[in-house]
Design a protein around this motif. Structure first.
Motif, short mmCIF file in Angstrom:
data_model
loop_
_atom_site.label_atom_id
_atom_site.label_comp_id
_atom_site.label_asym_id
_atom_site.label_seq_id
_atom_site.Cartn_x
_atom_site.Cartn_y
_atom_site.Cartn_z
N ILE A 90 0.86 -1.18 0.00
CA ILE A 90 0.00 0.00 0.00
C ILE A 90 0.90 1.23 0.00
N PHE A 91 0.61 2.15 -0.92
CA PHE A 91 1.38 3.39 -1.05
C PHE A 91 0.49 4.55 -0.61
N VAL A 92 1.02 5.39 0.27
CA VAL A 92 0.25 6.52 0.80
C VAL A 92 1.04 7.80 0.55
N LEU A 93 0.42 8.74 -0.16
CA LEU A 93 1.05 10.02 -0.47
C LEU A 93 0.31 11.13 0.27
N THR A 94 1.04 11.86 1.11
CA THR A 94 0.45 12.97 1.88
C THR A 94 1.16 14.26 1.50
N THR A 95 0.38 15.31 1.28
CA THR A 95 0.92 16.59 0.81
C THR A 95 0.88 17.62 1.94
N TYR A 96 2.02 18.28 2.17
CA TYR A 96 2.14 19.30 3.20
C TYR A 96 2.47 20.66 2.56
N ASN A 97 2.06 21.73 3.22
CA ASN A 97 2.34 23.07 2.74
C ASN A 97 3.79 23.49 2.97
N GLY A 98 4.51 22.75 3.77
CA GLY A 98 5.89 23.07 4.10
C GLY A 98 6.31 22.27 5.31
N LEU A 99 7.55 22.45 5.75
CA LEU A 99 8.05 21.69 6.88
C LEU A 99 7.36 22.07 8.18
N ALA A 100 7.01 23.35 8.34
CA ALA A 100 6.29 23.77 9.54
C ALA A 100 4.91 23.12 9.59
N HIS A 101 4.27 22.99 8.43
CA HIS A 101 2.97 22.35 8.35
C HIS A 101 3.08 20.88 8.74
N LEU A 102 4.11 20.20 8.26
CA LEU A 102 4.33 18.80 8.61
C LEU A 102 4.50 18.66 10.12
N SER A 103 5.28 19.54 10.71
CA SER A 103 5.51 19.50 12.16
C SER A 103 4.21 19.75 12.92
N HIS A 104 3.41 20.69 12.43
CA HIS A 104 2.12 20.99 13.07
C HIS A 104 1.21 19.77 13.06
N ILE A 105 1.16 19.07 11.92
CA ILE A 105 0.32 17.88 11.82
C ILE A 105 0.81 16.81 12.79
N ALA A 106 2.11 16.57 12.83
CA ALA A 106 2.68 15.55 13.71
C ALA A 106 2.39 15.86 15.17
#
Length: 266
Positions: A90-106
């Motif tokens: 299974i392949f999962v592709l997630t799109t973030y607005n930037g590194l700060a956005h990725l950190s916020h989601i995490a």
């Protein structure tokens, strides 16, 4: 009276100062800020059997995708292999607005009670019956000439995920230059490949590499599009330049044909 008024005003100002960032964060969840470059996380789940496949798919359909959408992720793609050898990955592709956005989601997805409830079978799977065998993850930065993900029409389609590995970082950068600055991406678009994303892997296995995803109506359309690409006059001109020879820039190409799940947002 003046002192009471001052204290009351200060308390109100302090409360406002606390509320405004929270309100801004809530607004960002519904309307993520404009940005210039996407970052992509590509996960590959290795599975042992259909039981694990169902656990992972149920997790994304009922827990992860709704939770990610609630905190500002707009596109999560979930795919299985068109022609698996044994149990599909299974392949999962997630799109973030930037590194700060990725950190916020995490930092914030774990606060979502509904995510914990709906994803319990996956999140709390015991060691004796794990939800998957292993997850392999890569973090990619979008190419400057195709900086934002383009979700294709929600019609019956197949996807091709291609990875180009290079023998050195300099060769990898040169291949990216070929896509960005020499017009290779434009050829794909002109010929109707409907590219979804182009990304340079900045964290992950098999570096240096670049990865991209294109789509087709079916296998016959895939073959026709690639034939048109190979025969294209502009491509022949670009690929004939000695410094852009594949033998110098690419030492392995991997192609994986995928189909989107019914709930995939890409």
């Amino acid at each position: 009276m003046k002192r009471r008024s001052f204290v009351k005003s200060a308390l109100a100002s302090g409360a406002a100062a606390a509320i405004i960032p929270a309100a801004a964060m809530a607004a960002d969840t519904d309307n993520p800020p404009a940005h210039s470059t996407d970052y992509y996380e590509l996960r590959t789940y290795t599975l042992k059997n259909e039981t694990q496949q169902k656990l992972v798919e149920d997790y994304f359909q009922y827990a992860a995708i709704p939770a990610l959408n609630r905190i500002g992720i707009r596109h999560v793609g979930v795919f299985t292999e068109l022609k698996p050898e044994g149990q599909t990955k299974i392949f999962v592709l997630t799109t973030y607005n930037g590194l700060a956005h990725l950190s916020h989601i995490a930092d914030n997805i774990g606060k979502d009670a509904e995510w914990k409830k709906q994803g319990a079978a996956y999140l709390n799977a015991p060691a004796s019956a794990p939800a998957y065998e292993r997850i392999e993850s890569s973090l990619m930065k979008a190419f400057k000439h195709s900086p934002l993900l383009v979700a294709p029409p929600k019609t019956a389609r197949i996807f091709e995920l291609r990875q180009y590995q290079s023998a050195s970082e300099a060769a990898g950068k040169k291949k990216i230059e070929m896509f960005n600055d020499q017009g290779e991406i434009d050829i794909f678009k002109r010929l109707g490949f409907k590219p979804v994303f182009w990304g340079e892997t900045i964290i992950g296995p098999l570096r240096p590499n670049l990865t991209y995803m294109v789509t087709f109506d079916d296998l016959a359309a895939k073959d026709a599009h690639w034939k048109a690409f190979v025969d294209d006059a502009q491509w022949k001109k670009i690929s004939a330049v000695p410094e852009y020879a594949d033998a110098l820039l690419v030492n392995k190409i991997t192609s994986t044909l995928l189909v989107p799940t019914a709930y995939s947002q890409i």
